[in-house]
Scaffold this motif. Structure first.
Motif, mmCIF file in Angstrom:
data_model
loop_
_atom_site.group_PDB
_atom_site.id
_atom_site.type_symbol
_atom_site.label_atom_id
_atom_site.label_comp_id
_atom_site.label_asym_id
_atom_site.label_seq_id
_atom_site.Cartn_x
_atom_site.Cartn_y
_atom_site.Cartn_z
ATOM 1 N N ALA A 157 30.883 33.274 29.243
ATOM 2 C CA ALA A 157 31.138 32.420 30.400
ATOM 3 C C ALA A 157 29.799 32.032 31.006
ATOM 4 C CB ALA A 157 31.986 33.152 31.433
ATOM 5 N N GLU A 158 29.758 30.875 31.615
ATOM 6 C CA GLU A 158 28.529 30.446 32.274
ATOM 7 C C GLU A 158 28.858 29.914 33.660
ATOM 8 O OE1 GLU A 158 27.728 26.031 30.542
ATOM 9 O OE2 GLU A 158 27.336 27.667 29.152
ATOM 10 N N ALA A 159 27.832 29.785 34.475
ATOM 11 C CA ALA A 159 28.017 29.318 35.849
ATOM 12 C C ALA A 159 28.798 28.005 35.857
ATOM 13 C CB ALA A 159 26.666 29.142 36.529
ATOM 14 N N GLY A 160 29.799 27.949 36.721
ATOM 15 C CA GLY A 160 30.629 26.755 36.853
ATOM 16 C C GLY A 160 31.939 26.833 36.089
ATOM 17 N N ASP A 161 32.037 27.765 35.139
ATOM 18 C CA ASP A 161 33.282 27.912 34.376
ATOM 19 C C ASP A 161 34.387 28.488 35.257
ATOM 20 O OD1 ASP A 161 31.959 27.083 32.086
ATOM 21 O OD2 ASP A 161 31.986 29.055 31.107
ATOM 22 N N PHE A 162 35.606 27.991 35.079
ATOM 23 C CA PHE A 162 36.769 28.606 35.717
ATOM 24 C C PHE A 162 37.347 29.596 34.719
ATOM 25 C CE2 PHE A 162 41.210 29.193 36.701
ATOM 26 C CZ PHE A 162 41.150 29.467 38.061
ATOM 27 N N VAL A 163 37.606 30.817 35.177
ATOM 28 C CA VAL A 163 38.178 31.850 34.307
ATOM 29 C C VAL A 163 39.463 32.377 34.921
ATOM 30 C CG1 VAL A 163 35.959 32.529 33.312
ATOM 31 C CG2 VAL A 163 36.777 33.685 35.367
ATOM 32 N N MET B 47 32.011 48.329 20.779
ATOM 33 C CA MET B 47 31.996 47.041 21.437
ATOM 34 C C MET B 47 32.918 47.110 22.658
ATOM 35 S SD MET B 47 32.233 43.356 19.596
ATOM 36 C CE MET B 47 33.907 43.403 19.068
ATOM 37 N N ILE B 48 32.396 46.668 23.791
ATOM 38 C CA ILE B 48 33.136 46.719 25.044
ATOM 39 C C ILE B 48 33.265 45.307 25.594
ATOM 40 C CG2 ILE B 48 33.068 47.567 27.426
ATOM 41 C CD1 ILE B 48 31.063 49.725 25.947
ATOM 42 N N GLU B 49 34.490 44.927 25.927
ATOM 43 C CA GLU B 49 34.730 43.616 26.512
ATOM 44 C C GLU B 49 34.788 43.755 28.027
ATOM 45 O OE1 GLU B 49 38.429 42.507 24.697
ATOM 46 O OE2 GLU B 49 37.429 41.662 22.940
ATOM 47 N N ILE B 50 33.997 42.947 28.721
ATOM 48 C CA ILE B 50 34.078 42.892 30.178
ATOM 49 C C ILE B 50 34.948 41.688 30.507
ATOM 50 C CG2 ILE B 50 32.805 42.567 32.322
ATOM 51 C CD1 ILE B 50 30.449 43.971 31.019
ATOM 52 N N LYS B 51 36.022 41.931 31.247
ATOM 53 C CA LYS B 51 37.007 40.887 31.534
ATOM 54 C C LYS B 51 37.034 40.554 33.018
ATOM 55 C CE LYS B 51 39.892 42.292 27.662
ATOM 56 N NZ LYS B 51 41.215 42.708 27.238
ATOM 57 N N ALA B 52 37.493 39.348 33.317
ATOM 58 C CA ALA B 52 37.631 38.911 34.707
ATOM 59 C C ALA B 52 38.748 39.703 35.376
ATOM 60 C CB ALA B 52 37.930 37.414 34.766
ATOM 61 N N SER B 53 38.471 40.209 36.557
ATOM 62 C CA SER B 53 39.464 40.989 37.294
ATOM 63 C C SER B 53 40.437 40.089 38.049
ATOM 64 C CB SER B 53 38.763 41.927 38.268
ATOM 65 O OG SER B 53 37.906 41.194 39.125
ATOM 66 N N MET B 54 40.066 38.815 38.209
ATOM 67 C CA MET B 54 40.932 37.840 38.872
ATOM 68 C C MET B 54 40.478 36.442 38.482
ATOM 69 S SD MET B 54 39.437 37.888 42.803
ATOM 70 C CE MET B 54 40.749 38.947 43.256
ATOM 71 N N ALA B 55 41.326 35.472 38.736
ATOM 72 C CA ALA B 55 40.973 34.082 38.445
ATOM 73 C C ALA B 55 39.920 33.621 39.446
ATOM 74 C CB ALA B 55 42.205 33.196 38.528
ATOM 75 N N GLY B 56 38.980 32.814 38.969
ATOM 76 C CA GLY B 56 37.949 32.289 39.856
ATOM 77 C C GLY B 56 36.914 31.505 39.078
ATOM 78 N N THR B 57 35.895 31.083 39.799
ATOM 79 C CA THR B 57 34.801 30.322 39.212
ATOM 80 C C THR B 57 33.589 31.230 39.064
ATOM 81 O OG1 THR B 57 35.603 28.317 40.280
ATOM 82 C CG2 THR B 57 33.337 28.282 39.509
ATOM 83 N N VAL B 58 32.919 31.132 37.918
ATOM 84 C CA VAL B 58 31.704 31.915 37.699
ATOM 85 C C VAL B 58 30.591 31.308 38.553
ATOM 86 C CG1 VAL B 58 29.987 32.669 36.004
ATOM 87 C CG2 VAL B 58 32.400 32.508 35.341
ATOM 88 N N LEU B 59 30.076 32.092 39.499
ATOM 89 C CA LEU B 59 28.966 31.639 40.339
ATOM 90 C C LEU B 59 27.643 31.844 39.627
ATOM 91 C CD1 LEU B 59 29.661 32.890 43.981
ATOM 92 C CD2 LEU B 59 29.599 30.552 43.150
ATOM 93 N N ASN B 60 27.419 33.056 39.127
ATOM 94 C CA ASN B 60 26.160 33.419 38.472
ATOM 95 C C ASN B 60 26.411 34.407 37.356
ATOM 96 O OD1 ASN B 60 24.260 32.078 40.249
ATOM 97 N ND2 ASN B 60 24.767 33.628 41.778
ATOM 98 N N VAL B 61 25.643 34.258 36.301
ATOM 99 C CA VAL B 61 25.565 35.287 35.263
ATOM 100 C C VAL B 61 24.250 35.999 35.530
ATOM 101 C CG1 VAL B 61 25.478 35.757 32.799
ATOM 102 C CG2 VAL B 61 26.890 33.870 33.648
#
Length: 71
Positions: A54-60, A1-15
Motif C-alpha cells: 500500500a502507498e500513501a493515498g490508497d484506500f484500504v 512470513m508475516i502479513e500486516i493487515k489493515a485493522s479498519m477501512a481508511g486511507t493510507v496517510l504515510n508509509v
C-alpha cells in the motif's frame, strides 16, 4: 512470513518504513486515516520489511494486506 493487515477501512496517510528496513515489535509502520482520526498500524513482531503493498493515498478495507515481513 508475516502479513500486516489493515485493522479498519481508511486511507493510507504515510508509509513509515521501506522495503529492507528492520522493524521491532510495536513499531508503527503505516499511518491510516479514518473518520478524520489517525490510526497507527504497528508491527506485531521483530522482522524485516519484505514487501509494501500500500502507498500513501490508497484506500484500504479492513483486512487488506498492507505489508509483508520476514522474521
Amino acid at each position: 512470513m508475516i502479513e500486516i493487515k489493515a485493522s479498519m477501512a481508511g486511507t493510507v496517510l504515510n508509509v513509515l518504513v521501506a522495503a529492507g528496513d528492520e522493524v521491532t515489535a510495536g513499531q508503527d509502520v503505516i499511518m491510516l486515516e479514518s473518520m478524520k482520526m489517525e490510526i497507527p498500524v504497528d508491527s506485531p513482531l521483530n522482522g524485516v520489511v519484505q514487501e509494501i503493498k500500500a502507498e500513501a493515498g490508497d484506500f484500504v478495507n479492513e483486512g487488506d494486506i498492507l505489508m509483508i515481513l520476514t522474521t
